[in-house]
Design a protein around this motif. Structure first.
Motif, PDB file in Angstrom:
ATOM      1  N   LEU A 199       0.845  -1.188   0.000  1.00  0.00           N
ATOM      2  CA  LEU A 199       0.000   0.000   0.000  1.00  0.00           C
ATOM      3  C   LEU A 199       0.881   1.238   0.000  1.00  0.00           C
ATOM      4  N   PHE A 205      -3.329   0.543  -3.456  1.00  0.00           N
ATOM      5  CA  PHE A 205      -2.506  -0.599  -3.848  1.00  0.00           C
ATOM      6  C   PHE A 205      -1.493  -0.155  -4.910  1.00  0.00           C
ATOM      7  N   LEU A 229      -7.495  -3.748  -8.400  1.00  0.00           N
ATOM      8  CA  LEU A 229      -6.990  -3.192  -7.149  1.00  0.00           C
ATOM      9  C   LEU A 229      -5.949  -2.096  -7.365  1.00  0.00           C
ATOM     10  N   SER A 234      -7.809   0.920  -0.585  1.00  0.00           N
ATOM     11  CA  SER A 234      -8.474  -0.260  -0.051  1.00  0.00           C
ATOM     12  C   SER A 234      -9.788   0.110   0.625  1.00  0.00           C
ATOM     13  N   LEU A 239     -12.374  -4.764  -2.066  1.00  0.00           N
ATOM     14  CA  LEU A 239     -11.877  -6.119  -1.833  1.00  0.00           C
ATOM     15  C   LEU A 239     -12.928  -7.152  -2.230  1.00  0.00           C
ATOM     16  N   VAL A 279      -4.115  -6.572   4.053  1.00  0.00           N
ATOM     17  CA  VAL A 279      -4.330  -5.134   4.254  1.00  0.00           C
ATOM     18  C   VAL A 279      -4.288  -4.803   5.739  1.00  0.00           C
TER      19      VAL A 279
END
Length: 293
Positions: A199, A205, A229, A234, A239, A279
């Motif tokens: 990240l 991402f 992504l 995030s 997700l 994450v």
């Protein structure tokens, strides 16, 4: 059947060059011996690799080089692998039972190419390379996602020996995880998902790789899920979307464990879960807080 036991890589390659398709390589025996017992494979020559010391061991110096005859237990317990490539160490610790981890080898597992074996997904997430050697062809290196060709098929030629698995240094700030769905711990995964991600400072991402076991007749890289992504921050919705794409793009084999549709659903759920875990680890590290659970 004739059993031969070379003590060097050169001797093993000579035997492969001589016998080709009539020979099979015996590593830990946790896959091949089952096929032989069921008369699915009946080699004229069995080449045992136990005495080839050059195929065992782990070297960590920037990158990692894992000998094909290194056991799952040795990989799982190696301090260098655990510190720099923890996704692989954690994945190897989930392989079946203690007895199989102590006997089975990472190279034999990969060469067997069973689509629900655990290590291949982690190796895809970590951008591993497969090193092959041959008397006639010389040496070559294959990206792991290109190594698996089909159900128990690889791109290795009959005269090629898998010698080493190499892992490149991981990006700064990389975190990952492996999750799998299996009826019992000793069973192959019905579905297994490994992920490695980075990240950026905004929580988006900047790097992501996802490997899928049980998603087709071979281990797959979930490139569609990765693409959705990259560059995005995030979120729960993101997700979940990545999981949906991973399941949609999969082509799992219907069998006693479930229909293709059911397995696509499981792939989606477990892709979301592995991303959530990675994450959470990355976020906790950035906040300098311990990750619980």
């Amino acid at each position: 059947m004739r059993y031969v036991a070379p003590t060097t890589v050169d001797e093993a390659l000579d035997l492969l060059a001589e016998h080709g398709d009539d020979a099979k390589l015996l590593a830990g025996g946790q896959s091949l011996l089952i096929l032989m017992r069921e008369r699915l494979v009946e080699p004229d020559v069995l080449i045992g690799l136990t005495d080839v010391a050059a195929l065992r061991g782990i070297e960590v110096d920037g990158d990692a080089r894992i000998g094909a005859m290194t056991t799952h237990a040795a990989v799982a317990g190696d301090a260098g692998i655990g510190a720099r490539w923890p996704v692989l160490a954690a994945t190897e610790a989930t392989v079946s039972t203690t007895q199989i981890r102590n006997r089975g080898t990472i190279g034999g597992n990969i060469a067997h190419a069973f689509p629900t074996a655990d290590p291949p997904a982690a190796l895809i997430a970590l951008d591993a390379r497969i090193h092959l050697a041959s008397k006639a062809r010389g040496d070559r290196v294959v990206p792991v996602e290109e190594f698996f060709a089909g159900l128990m098929e690889t791109v290795a030629e009959p005269d090629e020996l898998l010698t080493t698995i190499s892992l490149p240094p991981q990006p700064d700030g990389a975190f990952g995880a492996y999750v799998k769905y299996a009826v019992r711990p000793l069973d192959f995964a019905i579905v297994g998902v490994a992920a490695r991600l980075v990240l950026d400072g905004d929580g988006a991402f900047s790097d992501v790789r996802i490997g899928l076991n049980g998603a087709a007749n071979r281990t797959l890289r979930a490139t569609g899920a990765e693409a959705v992504l990259l560059g995005e921050r995030s979120s729960d919705a993101l997700l979940a979307r990545a999981g949906e794409i991973a399941g949609r793009d999969a082509d799992p084999i219907a069998d006693i464990d479930g229909s293709s549709e059911y397995k696509r659903h499981v792939i989606g759920v477990y892709t979301r879960r592995v991303l959530e875990q990675a994450v959470a680890a990355a976020s906790a590290d950035r906040a300098n807080e311990p990750l619980l659970g």
